[in-house]
Design a protein around this motif. Structure first.
Motif, PDB file in Angstrom:
ATOM      1  N   VAL A  49       1.282  -1.173  -0.009  1.00  0.00           N
ATOM      2  CA  VAL A  49       0.399   0.180   0.020  1.00  0.00           C
ATOM      3  C   VAL A  49       1.223   1.541   0.322  1.00  0.00           C
ATOM      4  O   VAL A  49       1.819   1.089   1.064  1.00  0.00           O
ATOM      5  N   LEU A  50       1.466   2.426  -1.057  1.00  0.00           N
ATOM      6  CA  LEU A  50       1.947   3.519  -1.095  1.00  0.00           C
ATOM      7  C   LEU A  50       1.306   4.479  -1.410  1.00  0.00           C
ATOM      8  O   LEU A  50       0.155   4.662  -2.553  1.00  0.00           O
ATOM      9  N   ASP A  51       2.155   5.657  -0.514  1.00  0.00           N
ATOM     10  CA  ASP A  51       1.473   6.968  -0.493  1.00  0.00           C
ATOM     11  C   ASP A  51       2.437   7.387  -1.477  1.00  0.00           C
ATOM     12  O   ASP A  51       3.319   6.638  -2.173  1.00  0.00           O
ATOM     13  N   LEU A  52       1.606   8.071  -2.293  1.00  0.00           N
ATOM     14  CA  LEU A  52       2.877   8.733  -3.115  1.00  0.00           C
ATOM     15  C   LEU A  52       3.525  10.158  -2.461  1.00  0.00           C
ATOM     16  O   LEU A  52       4.761   9.845  -3.076  1.00  0.00           O
ATOM     17  N   ASN A  53       3.511  10.576  -2.117  1.00  0.00           N
ATOM     18  CA  ASN A  53       4.338  12.075  -1.390  1.00  0.00           C
ATOM     19  C   ASN A  53       5.061  11.496  -0.544  1.00  0.00           C
ATOM     20  O   ASN A  53       4.231  12.468   1.115  1.00  0.00           O
ATOM     21  N   ILE A  54       6.265  11.043  -1.163  1.00  0.00           N
ATOM     22  CA  ILE A  54       7.314  10.729   0.037  1.00  0.00           C
ATOM     23  C   ILE A  54       8.158  10.425  -0.192  1.00  0.00           C
ATOM     24  O   ILE A  54       8.546  11.047  -1.194  1.00  0.00           O
ATOM     25  N   PRO A  55       8.676  11.047   1.613  1.00  0.00           N
ATOM     26  CA  PRO A  55      10.413  11.731   1.488  1.00  0.00           C
ATOM     27  C   PRO A  55      11.324  11.170   0.944  1.00  0.00           C
ATOM     28  O   PRO A  55      11.277  10.093   0.689  1.00  0.00           O
ATOM     29  N   LYS A  56      12.144  11.064   0.261  1.00  0.00           N
ATOM     30  CA  LYS A  56      13.835  10.781  -0.322  1.00  0.00           C
ATOM     31  C   LYS A  56      13.635   9.760  -1.847  1.00  0.00           C
ATOM     32  O   LYS A  56      14.294  10.761  -2.608  1.00  0.00           O
ATOM     33  N   ILE A  57      12.853   9.585  -1.876  1.00  0.00           N
ATOM     34  CA  ILE A  57      12.246   8.532  -3.874  1.00  0.00           C
ATOM     35  C   ILE A  57      10.694   9.220  -3.583  1.00  0.00           C
ATOM     36  O   ILE A  57       9.908   8.132  -2.543  1.00  0.00           O
ATOM     37  N   LYS A  74       1.174  -6.945  -6.044  1.00  0.00           N
ATOM     38  CA  LYS A  74       0.145  -6.478  -5.773  1.00  0.00           C
ATOM     39  C   LYS A  74       0.363  -5.081  -5.425  1.00  0.00           C
ATOM     40  O   LYS A  74       0.389  -4.816  -4.121  1.00  0.00           O
ATOM     41  N   ILE A  75       0.003  -4.305  -5.703  1.00  0.00           N
ATOM     42  CA  ILE A  75       0.124  -2.818  -5.110  1.00  0.00           C
ATOM     43  C   ILE A  75      -1.032  -1.776  -5.623  1.00  0.00           C
ATOM     44  O   ILE A  75      -1.008  -1.466  -6.345  1.00  0.00           O
ATOM     45  N   LEU A  76      -1.288  -1.019  -4.083  1.00  0.00           N
ATOM     46  CA  LEU A  76      -2.388  -0.287  -4.436  1.00  0.00           C
ATOM     47  C   LEU A  76      -2.190   1.551  -3.382  1.00  0.00           C
ATOM     48  O   LEU A  76      -1.167   1.246  -2.570  1.00  0.00           O
ATOM     49  N   ILE A  77      -2.025   1.895  -4.558  1.00  0.00           N
ATOM     50  CA  ILE A  77      -1.240   3.022  -3.770  1.00  0.00           C
ATOM     51  C   ILE A  77      -2.870   3.729  -3.358  1.00  0.00           C
ATOM     52  O   ILE A  77      -4.228   4.105  -3.436  1.00  0.00           O
ATOM     53  N   LEU A  78      -2.018   4.854  -2.525  1.00  0.00           N
ATOM     54  CA  LEU A  78      -2.846   5.390  -1.157  1.00  0.00           C
ATOM     55  C   LEU A  78      -2.804   6.862  -1.053  1.00  0.00           C
ATOM     56  O   LEU A  78      -1.609   6.889  -0.966  1.00  0.00           O
ATOM     57  N   SER A  79      -3.106   7.658  -2.239  1.00  0.00           N
ATOM     58  CA  SER A  79      -2.597   9.069  -2.222  1.00  0.00           C
ATOM     59  C   SER A  79      -3.826  10.122  -2.161  1.00  0.00           C
ATOM     60  O   SER A  79      -4.985  10.056  -2.548  1.00  0.00           O
ATOM     61  N   ALA A  80      -3.154  11.732  -1.970  1.00  0.00           N
ATOM     62  CA  ALA A  80      -3.629  12.566  -2.350  1.00  0.00           C
ATOM     63  C   ALA A  80      -4.114  13.152  -3.201  1.00  0.00           C
ATOM     64  O   ALA A  80      -5.019  14.135  -3.580  1.00  0.00           O
ATOM     65  N   ARG A  81      -3.140  12.559  -4.712  1.00  0.00           N
ATOM     66  CA  ARG A  81      -2.882  12.976  -5.685  1.00  0.00           C
ATOM     67  C   ARG A  81      -4.190  12.804  -6.048  1.00  0.00           C
ATOM     68  O   ARG A  81      -4.966  11.344  -6.450  1.00  0.00           O
ATOM     69  N   ALA A  82      -5.071  13.658  -6.509  1.00  0.00           N
ATOM     70  CA  ALA A  82      -6.144  12.911  -6.547  1.00  0.00           C
ATOM     71  C   ALA A  82      -6.645  13.749  -7.879  1.00  0.00           C
ATOM     72  O   ALA A  82      -8.606  12.745  -9.012  1.00  0.00           O
ATOM     73  N   LYS A  83      -6.003  14.411  -9.027  1.00  0.00           N
ATOM     74  CA  LYS A  83      -6.812  14.048 -10.497  1.00  0.00           C
ATOM     75  C   LYS A  83      -6.690  12.730 -11.315  1.00  0.00           C
ATOM     76  O   LYS A  83      -5.691  12.144 -11.261  1.00  0.00           O
TER      77      LYS A  83
END
Length: 224
Positions: A49-57, A74-83
């Motif tokens: 479960v992967l946030d996108l706005n994370i430090p370093k990389i 399996k990778i599920l993006i969990l992010s505030a990038r909503a566009k």
């Protein structure tokens, strides 16, 4: 099942991890992209479960790095990038699902369940094995209209063996998929849980449901 949660907001990470552990998942929490790639190389995960706005990389670069060598996890993006274009990009880069923050935990759990089922040839929410009915949504095992009193770990072991039915599953595989990275590989914990699970199953079946293959692992075979 074992999940890596990549989320830099520590409070949110703690809440999500607690919720996932409560429903039976083993969870490793990491807080930046660099750490995520280190944990990925060191462990075997059923889902990330992967946030996108994370430090370093950035999370997208973490996704790309993993997908270069691994198209199965399996990778599920969990992010505030909503566009729309951001969501399309995440899916095009190899994410299996995309959930926008803020989110409802019940929806996150349902999406995780759905994705994890795709790892196996058995996809229904309810699985039958002889007189046993395994409800993968409710995390319950029922036999003759009676629910077995299984602990979370006992249920997870049983479910994983059933999802890998007719295959020998090693002790190492069970540990990798059911316990988090803090597990002590030299403890007797797994053998203890297998023993108690077998005992509980024997109360409902005259046949040996879980077979121990000495030196190799454990197997559940199709009912004869």
């Amino acid at each position: 099942m074992k999940i890596m949660l990549v989320e830099d907001e520590e409070m949110l990470s703690a809440i999500v991890a607690k919720g996932l552990r409560k429903v039976g998942y083993a969870v490793d929490t990491v807080f930046d992209g660099e750490e995520a790639l280190v944990y990925y190389e060191m462990n075997e995960y059923d889902m990330i479960v992967l946030d996108l706005n994370i430090p370093k990389i950035d999370g997208l670069d973490v996704l790309r790095a993993i997908r270069k060598k691994d198209t199965d996890t399996k990778i599920l993006i969990l992010s505030a990038r909503a566009k729309i274009d951001e969501r399309i990009l995440g899916l095009d880069e190899g994410a299996n699902d995309y959930l926008i923050k803020p989110f409802d935990f019940g929806e996150l759990e349902a999406r995780i369940r759905n994705l994890l089922r795709r790892n196996f040839s058995v996809t229904p929410a309810t699985i039958m094995l002889s007189s046993f009915m395994i409800d993968t949504n409710a995390k319950k095992v029922i036999c003759n209209n009676e629910a077995l009193n299984l602990t979370r770990k006992e249920y997870n072991i049983f479910e994983y063996l059933i999802l890998n039915k007719n295959k020998i599953v090693s002790a190492e595989q069970l540990v990798e998929h059911i316990w988090d990275s803090e597990f002590d590989p030299f403890s007797n914990t797994l053998r203890y849980h297998i023993h108690t699970l077998k005992k509980k199953l024997s109360d409902f079946s005259d046949k040996e449901v879980i077979k121990t293959i000495r030196g190799q692992g454990y197997i559940i075979e199709d009912a004869q």
